[in-house]
Design an enzyme around this catalytic site. Structure first.
Site, PDB file in Angstrom:
ATOM      1  N   ARG A   5      -3.061 -19.028  37.676  1.00  0.00           N
ATOM      2  CA  ARG A   5      -2.784 -17.601  37.858  1.00  0.00           C
ATOM      3  C   ARG A   5      -1.548 -17.489  38.727  1.00  0.00           C
ATOM      4  O   ARG A   5      -1.315 -18.346  39.587  1.00  0.00           O
ATOM      5  CB  ARG A   5      -3.981 -16.954  38.570  1.00  0.00           C
ATOM      6  CG  ARG A   5      -3.838 -15.464  38.792  1.00  0.00           C
ATOM      7  CD  ARG A   5      -5.055 -14.906  39.513  1.00  0.00           C
ATOM      8  NE  ARG A   5      -5.061 -13.450  39.490  1.00  0.00           N
ATOM      9  CZ  ARG A   5      -5.976 -12.693  40.097  1.00  0.00           C
ATOM     10  NH1 ARG A   5      -6.964 -13.273  40.745  1.00  0.00           N
ATOM     11  NH2 ARG A   5      -5.922 -11.382  40.023  1.00  0.00           N
ATOM     12  N   ARG A  63     -13.107  -7.998  42.088  1.00  0.00           N
ATOM     13  CA  ARG A  63     -12.494  -7.057  43.025  1.00  0.00           C
ATOM     14  C   ARG A  63     -11.649  -6.041  42.267  1.00  0.00           C
ATOM     15  O   ARG A  63     -12.029  -4.896  42.110  1.00  0.00           O
ATOM     16  CB  ARG A  63     -11.661  -7.844  44.045  1.00  0.00           C
ATOM     17  CG  ARG A  63     -11.135  -7.059  45.220  1.00  0.00           C
ATOM     18  CD  ARG A  63     -10.232  -7.946  46.080  1.00  0.00           C
ATOM     19  NE  ARG A  63      -9.085  -8.445  45.331  1.00  0.00           N
ATOM     20  CZ  ARG A  63      -7.885  -7.872  45.314  1.00  0.00           C
ATOM     21  NH1 ARG A  63      -7.661  -6.794  46.035  1.00  0.00           N
ATOM     22  NH2 ARG A  63      -6.897  -8.392  44.587  1.00  0.00           N
ATOM     23  N   LYS A  64     -10.487  -6.477  41.742  1.00  0.00           N
ATOM     24  CA  LYS A  64      -9.620  -5.567  40.988  1.00  0.00           C
ATOM     25  C   LYS A  64      -9.361  -6.083  39.576  1.00  0.00           C
ATOM     26  O   LYS A  64      -9.226  -5.309  38.644  1.00  0.00           O
ATOM     27  CB  LYS A  64      -8.268  -5.413  41.687  1.00  0.00           C
ATOM     28  CG  LYS A  64      -8.222  -4.427  42.823  1.00  0.00           C
ATOM     29  CD  LYS A  64      -6.768  -4.158  43.182  1.00  0.00           C
ATOM     30  CE  LYS A  64      -6.625  -3.119  44.282  1.00  0.00           C
ATOM     31  NZ  LYS A  64      -5.198  -2.960  44.670  1.00  0.00           N
ATOM     32  N   HIS A  70     -12.443 -26.700  42.614  1.00  0.00           N
ATOM     33  CA  HIS A  70     -11.089 -26.371  43.085  1.00  0.00           C
ATOM     34  C   HIS A  70     -10.413 -27.598  43.686  1.00  0.00           C
ATOM     35  O   HIS A  70      -9.321 -27.482  44.216  1.00  0.00           O
ATOM     36  CB  HIS A  70     -11.161 -25.311  44.191  1.00  0.00           C
ATOM     37  CG  HIS A  70     -11.725 -24.002  43.749  1.00  0.00           C
ATOM     38  ND1 HIS A  70     -11.406 -23.414  42.554  1.00  0.00           N
ATOM     39  CD2 HIS A  70     -12.582 -23.154  44.367  1.00  0.00           C
ATOM     40  CE1 HIS A  70     -12.049 -22.256  42.457  1.00  0.00           C
ATOM     41  NE2 HIS A  70     -12.768 -22.085  43.525  1.00  0.00           N
ATOM     42  N   TRP A  83     -14.238 -16.162  35.224  1.00  0.00           N
ATOM     43  CA  TRP A  83     -13.881 -15.581  33.925  1.00  0.00           C
ATOM     44  C   TRP A  83     -13.954 -16.652  32.824  1.00  0.00           C
ATOM     45  O   TRP A  83     -14.617 -16.494  31.801  1.00  0.00           O
ATOM     46  CB  TRP A  83     -12.470 -14.999  34.023  1.00  0.00           C
ATOM     47  CG  TRP A  83     -12.130 -13.984  32.981  1.00  0.00           C
ATOM     48  CD1 TRP A  83     -12.949 -13.498  32.004  1.00  0.00           C
ATOM     49  CD2 TRP A  83     -10.869 -13.331  32.832  1.00  0.00           C
ATOM     50  NE1 TRP A  83     -12.267 -12.573  31.261  1.00  0.00           N
ATOM     51  CE2 TRP A  83     -10.999 -12.452  31.743  1.00  0.00           C
ATOM     52  CE3 TRP A  83      -9.641 -13.398  33.520  1.00  0.00           C
ATOM     53  CZ2 TRP A  83      -9.936 -11.640  31.319  1.00  0.00           C
ATOM     54  CZ3 TRP A  83      -8.601 -12.593  33.103  1.00  0.00           C
ATOM     55  CH2 TRP A  83      -8.736 -11.732  32.018  1.00  0.00           C
ATOM     56  N   SER A 132      -6.036 -12.437  46.196  1.00  0.00           N
ATOM     57  CA  SER A 132      -7.446 -12.480  45.825  1.00  0.00           C
ATOM     58  C   SER A 132      -8.236 -13.358  46.803  1.00  0.00           C
ATOM     59  O   SER A 132      -9.335 -13.006  47.248  1.00  0.00           O
ATOM     60  CB  SER A 132      -7.562 -13.015  44.395  1.00  0.00           C
ATOM     61  OG  SER A 132      -8.888 -13.030  43.974  1.00  0.00           O
ATOM     62  N   PHE A 157     -13.408  -7.206  32.191  1.00  0.00           N
ATOM     63  CA  PHE A 157     -13.610  -7.070  33.634  1.00  0.00           C
ATOM     64  C   PHE A 157     -14.758  -6.101  33.921  1.00  0.00           C
ATOM     65  O   PHE A 157     -15.656  -6.388  34.707  1.00  0.00           O
ATOM     66  CB  PHE A 157     -12.313  -6.601  34.301  1.00  0.00           C
ATOM     67  CG  PHE A 157     -12.436  -6.440  35.782  1.00  0.00           C
ATOM     68  CD1 PHE A 157     -12.465  -7.545  36.619  1.00  0.00           C
ATOM     69  CD2 PHE A 157     -12.550  -5.177  36.355  1.00  0.00           C
ATOM     70  CE1 PHE A 157     -12.597  -7.403  37.993  1.00  0.00           C
ATOM     71  CE2 PHE A 157     -12.680  -5.022  37.727  1.00  0.00           C
ATOM     72  CZ  PHE A 157     -12.701  -6.141  38.542  1.00  0.00           C
ATOM     73  N   LYS A 191      -9.436 -18.716  43.014  1.00  0.00           N
ATOM     74  CA  LYS A 191      -9.151 -17.337  42.593  1.00  0.00           C
ATOM     75  C   LYS A 191      -8.189 -17.241  41.414  1.00  0.00           C
ATOM     76  O   LYS A 191      -7.465 -16.268  41.265  1.00  0.00           O
ATOM     77  CB  LYS A 191      -8.617 -16.482  43.769  1.00  0.00           C
ATOM     78  CG  LYS A 191      -9.405 -16.575  45.054  1.00  0.00           C
ATOM     79  CD  LYS A 191     -10.883 -16.435  44.876  1.00  0.00           C
ATOM     80  CE  LYS A 191     -11.332 -15.021  44.560  1.00  0.00           C
ATOM     81  NZ  LYS A 191     -12.823 -15.006  44.369  1.00  0.00           N
ATOM     82  N   SER A 192      -8.211 -18.260  40.584  1.00  0.00           N
ATOM     83  CA  SER A 192      -7.305 -18.283  39.432  1.00  0.00           C
ATOM     84  C   SER A 192      -8.042 -18.102  38.107  1.00  0.00           C
ATOM     85  O   SER A 192      -7.539 -18.499  37.064  1.00  0.00           O
ATOM     86  CB  SER A 192      -6.517 -19.597  39.425  1.00  0.00           C
ATOM     87  OG  SER A 192      -5.808 -19.746  40.629  1.00  0.00           O
ATOM     88  N   GLY A 193      -9.245 -17.539  38.154  1.00  0.00           N
ATOM     89  CA  GLY A 193      -9.952 -17.255  36.904  1.00  0.00           C
ATOM     90  C   GLY A 193     -11.166 -18.121  36.627  1.00  0.00           C
ATOM     91  O   GLY A 193     -11.614 -18.222  35.488  1.00  0.00           O
TER      92      GLY A 193
HETATM   93  P1  A3P Z   1      -9.062 -10.202  42.164  1.00  0.00           P
HETATM   94  O1  A3P Z   1      -9.544 -10.545  43.517  1.00  0.00           O
HETATM   95  O2  A3P Z   1      -7.566 -10.129  42.095  1.00  0.00           O
HETATM   96  O3  A3P Z   1      -9.693  -8.984  41.595  1.00  0.00           O
HETATM   97  P2  A3P Z   1     -12.289 -16.807  40.696  1.00  0.00           P
HETATM   98  O4  A3P Z   1     -13.306 -16.573  39.654  1.00  0.00           O
HETATM   99  O5  A3P Z   1     -11.420 -17.991  40.406  1.00  0.00           O
HETATM  100  O6  A3P Z   1     -12.890 -16.813  42.056  1.00  0.00           O
HETATM  101  O7  A3P Z   1     -11.271 -15.586  40.624  1.00  0.00           O
HETATM  102  C1  A3P Z   1     -11.665 -14.281  40.932  1.00  0.00           C
HETATM  103  C2  A3P Z   1     -10.579 -13.336  40.472  1.00  0.00           C
HETATM  104  O8  A3P Z   1     -10.658 -13.224  39.033  1.00  0.00           O
HETATM  105  C3  A3P Z   1     -10.764 -11.940  41.030  1.00  0.00           C
HETATM  106  O9  A3P Z   1      -9.444 -11.408  41.164  1.00  0.00           O
HETATM  107  C4  A3P Z   1     -11.541 -11.284  39.908  1.00  0.00           C
HETATM  108  O10 A3P Z   1     -11.466  -9.885  39.911  1.00  0.00           O
HETATM  109  C5  A3P Z   1     -10.852 -11.868  38.689  1.00  0.00           C
HETATM  110  N1  A3P Z   1     -11.689 -11.759  37.491  1.00  0.00           N
HETATM  111  C6  A3P Z   1     -12.960 -12.187  37.311  1.00  0.00           C
HETATM  112  N2  A3P Z   1     -13.413 -11.846  36.096  1.00  0.00           N
HETATM  113  C7  A3P Z   1     -12.402 -11.177  35.484  1.00  0.00           C
HETATM  114  C8  A3P Z   1     -12.266 -10.553  34.200  1.00  0.00           C
HETATM  115  N3  A3P Z   1     -13.269 -10.518  33.330  1.00  0.00           N
HETATM  116  N4  A3P Z   1     -11.081  -9.958  33.930  1.00  0.00           N
HETATM  117  C9  A3P Z   1     -10.086  -9.966  34.809  1.00  0.00           C
HETATM  118  N5  A3P Z   1     -10.146 -10.523  36.044  1.00  0.00           N
HETATM  119  C10 A3P Z   1     -11.302 -11.127  36.368  1.00  0.00           C
END
Ligand code: A3P
Length: 280
Positions: free
Chosen positions: A114, A237-238, A93, A47, A122, A215, A42-44
């Protein structure tokens, strides 16, 4: 507790065959143009994956890439990874001790970080909303399991970052990318990633990748497998900085900060808990 498979003392997401896949990593053949995206969950991951794919192929990645064996190679047999065309973009991971040795020596690695407090929150929602029965308890229960190195998923956040940073810090084949930096100035990080990968592009391309990786766009455009989420669950999610403040109790925050302060010098990277979105 979390539903997990324990491999060499590390609790892992219970992908089918994850143990034998990991044990087969000794047979994994790294390529020089492989790009690994590595992080504590959950650290990006998604993305940065999207940024990298857009830079390399110019196309959005709208498929369920687990099936193709790119995301989470530990969910795939080594043989199927061999069949993927270059350049492969692989996510994992796993802590350093479970990572294929050859890849560490030969391939490019992007390690994303993150604010762990936000990553915890997250991950809590990921586990609760996932159909895989990964965890069904309270936030307080999640916090305790994740702070305990014997029960947390993918190893403790502190060890994950410390061990990886030790080998990546002065490695020209590695780049560290922070979620909060991407939130602050995505185009700047897109350019950094492109230059690191050796795919420098025009300003126009950077602009396009930045738009496609917002996002809002990703949440709308990505097809999330229906089999994966309970109603309301999403990988997107957020997408904000600082949601931990809505979840951590004062006591949890103090407990976290105490351990963080003890271990901080081993992390070799600054983590700013109080970053405000849109400032700096
Ligand atoms: P949240 O649950 O806080 O919303 P991973 O891809 O490592 O599983 O991480 C998922 C987290 O990255 C989620 O956080 C998700 O919303 C956030 N995320 C994914 N794409 C994003 C983007 N384009 N901009 C910002 N946050 C993003």
């Amino acid at each position: 507790s979390f539903r997990a498979v324990v491999v060499k003392g590390i609790h892992l997401h219970p992908f089918p065959l994850v143990e034998s896949n990991i044990n087969n990593y000794v047979k994994f053949h790294a390529r020089e143009d492989d790009v690994w995206i590595v992080n504590w969950p959950k650290s990006g991951t998604h993305w940065v994956y999207e940024v990298v794919k857009l830079l390399i192929t110019g196309r959005e990645e709208l498929t369920d890439s687990i099936k193709e064996g790119t995301m989470f190679p530990e969910a795939c047999a080594v043989e199927s990874l061999e069949k993927l065309p270059s350049p492969r973009v692989l996510d994992t991971h796993v802590p350093l001790k479970l990572f294929p040795e050859e890849a560490l020596k030969q391939s490019k690695i992007i390690y994303t970080i993150r604010n762990p407090k936000d990553a915890f929150v997250s991950s809590y929602y990921h586990m609760k909303n996932n159909k895989g029965d990964l965890y069904d308890g309270t936030w307080n229960g999640y916090f305790d399991l994740t702070m305990d190195e014997n029960t947390c998923l993918y190893g403790s956040w502190f060890d994950h970052v410390a061990d990886w940073m030790e080998v990546l810090e002065n490695n020209p084949n590695a780049l560290v990318v922070k979620y909060e930096d991407m939130k602050r100035d995505l185009k700047k990080e897109v350019r950094r990633i492109a230059e690191f990968l050796g795919y420098p592009k025009s300003e126009e391309v950077y602009e396009n990748v930045t738009t496609k990786c917002s996002f809002g766009h990703m949440k709308k455009a990505k097809k999330e497998p229906k089999s994966f989420w309970k109603p309301g669950g999403s990988m997107y999610r957020k997408g904000i900085v600082g949601d931990w403040k809505n979840h951590f109790t004062v006591a949890q925050n103090e407990k976290f900060n105490t351990i963080f302060n003890e271990k901080q010098n081993k992390l070799r990277v600054s983590v700013d808990f109080d970053i405000k979105e849109g400032t700096m």
